[in-house]
Design a protein around this motif. Structure first.
Motif, mmCIF file in Angstrom:
data_model
loop_
_atom_site.group_PDB
_atom_site.id
_atom_site.type_symbol
_atom_site.label_atom_id
_atom_site.label_comp_id
_atom_site.label_asym_id
_atom_site.label_seq_id
_atom_site.Cartn_x
_atom_site.Cartn_y
_atom_site.Cartn_z
ATOM 1 N N LEU A 255 22.268 78.750 -2.554
ATOM 2 C CA LEU A 255 22.687 79.811 -3.469
ATOM 3 C C LEU A 255 23.865 80.596 -2.912
ATOM 4 O O LEU A 255 24.713 81.072 -3.668
ATOM 5 C CB LEU A 255 21.512 80.757 -3.741
ATOM 6 C CG LEU A 255 20.317 80.179 -4.511
ATOM 7 C CD1 LEU A 255 19.224 81.236 -4.648
ATOM 8 C CD2 LEU A 255 20.744 79.673 -5.894
ATOM 9 N N GLN A 256 23.926 80.725 -1.601
ATOM 10 C CA GLN A 256 24.962 81.542 -0.983
ATOM 11 C C GLN A 256 26.354 80.945 -1.151
ATOM 12 O O GLN A 256 27.364 81.663 -1.120
ATOM 13 C CB GLN A 256 24.662 81.739 0.502
ATOM 14 C CG GLN A 256 23.396 82.544 0.792
ATOM 15 C CD GLN A 256 23.463 83.927 0.166
ATOM 16 O OE1 GLN A 256 22.695 84.250 -0.733
ATOM 17 N NE2 GLN A 256 24.380 84.742 0.629
ATOM 18 N N LYS A 257 26.436 79.641 -1.357
ATOM 19 C CA LYS A 257 27.755 79.018 -1.541
ATOM 20 C C LYS A 257 28.335 79.309 -2.919
ATOM 21 O O LYS A 257 29.514 79.038 -3.173
ATOM 22 C CB LYS A 257 27.641 77.506 -1.344
ATOM 23 C CG LYS A 257 26.874 76.804 -2.461
ATOM 24 C CD LYS A 257 26.704 75.330 -2.181
ATOM 25 C CE LYS A 257 25.946 74.643 -3.317
ATOM 26 N NZ LYS A 257 25.684 73.225 -3.008
ATOM 27 N N LEU A 258 27.537 79.872 -3.815
ATOM 28 C CA LEU A 258 27.984 80.161 -5.179
ATOM 29 C C LEU A 258 28.727 81.485 -5.243
ATOM 30 O O LEU A 258 28.440 82.359 -6.049
ATOM 31 C CB LEU A 258 26.785 80.173 -6.135
ATOM 32 C CG LEU A 258 25.929 78.907 -6.152
ATOM 33 C CD1 LEU A 258 24.769 79.059 -7.115
ATOM 34 C CD2 LEU A 258 26.770 77.681 -6.498
ATOM 35 N N GLY A 259 29.701 81.638 -4.343
ATOM 36 C CA GLY A 259 30.544 82.828 -4.337
ATOM 37 C C GLY A 259 30.068 83.949 -3.453
ATOM 38 O O GLY A 259 30.807 84.915 -3.242
ATOM 39 N N PHE A 260 28.852 83.868 -2.940
ATOM 40 C CA PHE A 260 28.351 84.949 -2.088
ATOM 41 C C PHE A 260 28.972 84.895 -0.690
ATOM 42 O O PHE A 260 29.339 85.923 -0.123
ATOM 43 C CB PHE A 260 26.819 84.891 -1.999
ATOM 44 C CG PHE A 260 26.137 85.140 -3.307
ATOM 45 C CD1 PHE A 260 26.022 86.425 -3.816
ATOM 46 C CD2 PHE A 260 25.625 84.087 -4.056
ATOM 47 C CE1 PHE A 260 25.403 86.669 -5.029
ATOM 48 C CE2 PHE A 260 25.007 84.314 -5.278
ATOM 49 C CZ PHE A 260 24.896 85.601 -5.767
ATOM 50 N N VAL A 261 29.061 83.692 -0.121
ATOM 51 C CA VAL A 261 29.788 83.506 1.141
ATOM 52 C C VAL A 261 31.210 83.105 0.785
ATOM 53 O O VAL A 261 31.436 81.991 0.320
ATOM 54 C CB VAL A 261 29.138 82.417 2.023
ATOM 55 C CG1 VAL A 261 29.960 82.206 3.296
ATOM 56 C CG2 VAL A 261 27.712 82.804 2.388
ATOM 57 N N PRO A 262 32.190 84.004 0.957
ATOM 58 C CA PRO A 262 33.570 83.694 0.577
ATOM 59 C C PRO A 262 34.104 82.487 1.355
ATOM 60 O O PRO A 262 33.924 82.387 2.563
ATOM 61 C CB PRO A 262 34.336 84.972 0.949
ATOM 62 C CG PRO A 262 33.293 86.048 0.997
ATOM 63 C CD PRO A 262 32.045 85.372 1.474
ATOM 64 N N GLU A 263 34.752 81.563 0.655
ATOM 65 C CA GLU A 263 35.350 80.387 1.279
ATOM 66 C C GLU A 263 34.346 79.704 2.211
ATOM 67 O O GLU A 263 34.625 79.416 3.373
ATOM 68 C CB GLU A 263 36.617 80.774 2.051
ATOM 69 C CG GLU A 263 37.675 81.460 1.216
ATOM 70 C CD GLU A 263 38.328 80.536 0.202
ATOM 71 O OE1 GLU A 263 38.296 79.304 0.405
ATOM 72 O OE2 GLU A 263 38.843 81.037 -0.809
#
Length: 372
Positions: A255-263
């Motif tokens: 889930l964190q790769k969906l814009g929560f962790v930038p780049e």
């Protein structure tokens, strides 16, 4: 050149087959990196470029070029690089200087040079250039590198590139300094001088950090990331690591790769590895890096000449330093800075020159001395 032995017979050098265990570990890391990269970058690629495979395609092309470079370099006699050591280093200085005047800025950092549609980071080439240069410089003055003065004379060679690269890329400057220390440590018969050398290095780093206010700000963010807006990436990365548990959420389920962790596909990709594959997956990945380091160590220990030993040791030092720093940044063990995870993070220039280094290590492993 091999000289005659005590019986008057001339020792001959023949090329051994490739170190297939090293090749296998590299291929597994590269393959795993591409698989993880697609999962990590698909959402970002779709949002920015309407193509889920955008980052994968670019990384695959760079990997293909890198594997070609690895093969070509592995077939070379590494002793021939001696003639190219100084010109290659000078070329890296020119490229790093060009970045200051003509470089492209991305996320607040000027680190890229563009040639038409292609862009690359000269700092990645500088790492390889320093390994080759210092390996032959040190091997040529081995009998002298027993005093602190001689160690400083060796370090003087790399100060220009450290200064140029460190202007916009402190993390790579630290890696280059670390590579130099590893090479000097490998060739030096004593250990006492390294305590003073390490103290001076820490002092130099402290002065360097204090020159720019944003570097001191990073130290404050590291101590308390929740209190700063710029600590957002660090906190989200830690959330990803924590949510992975023992076995992870499953491939593609982050889930964190969906814009929560930038780049997320760049420096923070290890946090997504932890989220999707859990602690077990993270430990297995670290185990692969340990296998790679072990093979490089074996090559360094068994190659017959000092220049070959230093080349393998320099490559090993580069991998060790970069892996440790990347994982330390992702886990907030050290302040955040831009360091990629070798073979896994997105970055065409990085994977290209890393694979070229692996080719150089394979070249060293092929050259052994045998009695006729």
């Amino acid at each position: 050149m091999a000289g005659p032995d005590s019986t008057g017979k001339e020792k001959t050098r023949r090329q051994e087959p490739l170190d297939y265990s090293l090749v296998l570990v590299v291929l597994i890391l590269v393959g795993f990196g591409l698989v993880v990269l697609y999962s990590t970058s698909a959402w970002n690629g779709q949002v920015k470029f309407a193509d889920k495979a955008y980052y994968l395609k670019k990384q695959f092309l760079a990997t293909a070029l890198g594997l070609t470079a690895m093969y070509v370099v592995s077939r070379m006699d590494y002793h021939r690089l001696k003639a190219l050591a100084v010109p290659g280093y000078v070329f890296s200085l020119l490229l790093s200087t060009a970045v200051l005047f003509f470089g492209d800025e991305y996320n607040g950092s000027r680190r890229w040079l563009s040639l038409g549609p292609l862009s690359f980071q000269p700092a990645e080439f500088a790492k390889l250039a320093v390994i080759v240069l210092l390996s032959f410089v040190i091997s040529g003055r081995m009998k002298k590198i027993t005093t602190l003065k001689q160690m400083f004379l060796v370090m003087v060679w790399i100060l220009p590139i450290v200064g140029l690269v460190g202007t916009n890329n402190l993390s790579t400057a630290i890696i280059i300094m670390g590579i130099a220390v590893c090479l000097i440590f490998t060739a030096s018969p004593g250990y006492g001088h390294f305590l003073l050398l390490g103290g001076l290095g820490i002092g130099f780093l402290g002065v360097f950090l204090s020159v720019e206010s944003y570097r001191l700000e990073r130290l404050a963010i590291w101590r308390n990331p929740e209190a700063y807006e710029k600590g957002y990436q660090t906190m989200q990365g830690l959330y990803a690591i924590g949510s992975g548990g023992l076995f992870g959420t499953g491939y593609g389920a982050s889930l964190q790769k969906l814009g929560f962790v930038p780049e997320a596909q760049n420096d923070m990709i290890f946090s997504i590895v932890c989220e999707e594959f859990g602690l077990v997956g993270a430990v297995l990945l670290i185990g692969l890096f340990l296998l790679l380091v072990w093979r490089l160590l074996m090559i360094a220990l068994h190659v017959p000449d000092l220049s070959g030993c230093l080349l393998a040791a320099g490559i090993m030092g580069h991998i060790v330093i970069q892996v440790i720093l990347n994982i330390a940044v992702v886990t907030n063990t050290i302040p955040n800075t831009g360091i990629t995870l070798p073979f896994v993070s997105y970055g065409g220039t990085s994977v290209l020159f890393l694979l070229a280094e692996m080719g150089l290590a394979l070249s060293v492993s092929r050259n052994v001395r045998q009695e006729p």
